[in-house]
Scaffold this active site. Sequence first.
Site, PDB file in Angstrom:
ATOM      1  N   LEU A 106      31.018  44.331  41.123  1.00 47.99           N
ATOM      2  CA  LEU A 106      31.530  42.876  40.943  1.00 47.99           C
ATOM      3  C   LEU A 106      32.767  42.981  40.815  1.00 47.99           C
ATOM      4  CD1 LEU A 106      28.778  42.294  38.091  1.00 47.99           C
ATOM      5  CD2 LEU A 106      28.714  41.407  40.644  1.00 47.99           C
ATOM      6  N   SER A 108      35.263  44.994  39.380  1.00 43.34           N
ATOM      7  CA  SER A 108      35.849  45.072  38.044  1.00 43.34           C
ATOM      8  C   SER A 108      37.342  45.724  38.102  1.00 43.34           C
ATOM      9  CB  SER A 108      35.041  45.634  36.914  1.00 43.34           C
ATOM     10  OG  SER A 108      34.903  46.939  37.188  1.00 43.34           O
ATOM     11  N   ASP A 152      37.859  42.341  47.129  1.00 44.33           N
ATOM     12  CA  ASP A 152      37.892  42.256  45.616  1.00 44.33           C
ATOM     13  C   ASP A 152      39.200  41.791  45.332  1.00 44.33           C
ATOM     14  OD1 ASP A 152      35.353  43.347  46.207  1.00 44.33           O
ATOM     15  OD2 ASP A 152      35.442  45.081  44.503  1.00 44.33           O
TER      16      ASP A 152
END
Length: 323
Positions: A106, A108, A152
């Site tokens: 995800l 992070s 990301d």
Amino acid sequence: MVEKASAPGKIILFGEHFVVKGIQSIATAIDLRVTVSLEERSDGYVYISSPRAGIDAKISLESLLRAEGVLAPLAGLLRYFKDRYGVDPRPFNLHVESQIPVGAGLGSSAAFSAAFSLAYSRMTGLTLTRKEIAMASLEAEKIAHGRPSGIDSTIAVYGGSILYVKGEEPKPLTLRLPEGVSIIVADTGRERSTRQVVEHVLSVAERTRPASDHIYSAAGEIVRLALQAFASQDARLLGILMDVNQGLLYSVGASSYEIEKLLFAARRAGALGAKLTGAGWGGSIIALVEDFLAGRVKEELLRSGAREVFSTGIGAEGVKSES
Ligand code: PMV
């Protein structure tokens, strides 16, 4: 003075893996954020606390700059700021509050490096553009992940949604979820190496050509149809496209028992569609769910082994100062 900054995590809505061989993909910022609080110190020590990552450390600045493992990306950022902007590394208190599960695909680590880069630049009196923060974040991602695609860091810094094609500038998209539906994210709790899954998928694709060529081009068509479904706000079609995208990911070896268990749990509880997000073999899944069924779907996901479950919208704001 405390400098505070936050940045969002990400999900890939459509097109992961196929993107590695040139197919377009859609990624978006989620409502979960990493928040970094940074305060300069004068005694040569760095204090780091990050409950999510299980870090609570006091370390001299010199040792930090040579750190390996979990602190290596942070050390890399301090060196990057020195090499690129002539900022001498300085000691600080760093507190990291993260809403994003770690190792769940995800984003992070990119959210952390984006938020840290903004806070550190402000603490040291630099004024950086978003592009410069994205470059710093990508530097840290290279240390954390080897060969990051850049998705990301782009999402953590700019937020919103993007159409991503390997080797091209990400194209900003204005996507809106249809009225009355949201995305539920569930973390399988199984961490995996993106690199290993990517290699496996590429080898499956290689060994099954020319059949796999059709799978890849079908994945590209799914992304095009998804853009149309967003434009016409067709929630049912979006759900179906997620299921079909998942079938394609399954066929090239990116799924796993843990993932399939969660996907079936979500669908059984009434989700419009569901797929893995990111690399697969673990990590997280996403489901498109009508709001009135969200509670039921979450319960079913937890019962079926999800470690964490949450609802999110799409297109959250990128890195920002919270000071
Ligand atoms: O799980 P993540 O966020 O590392 O996603 C990987 C996405 C892939 O398409 C599988 C690989 C890539 O570099 O795009």
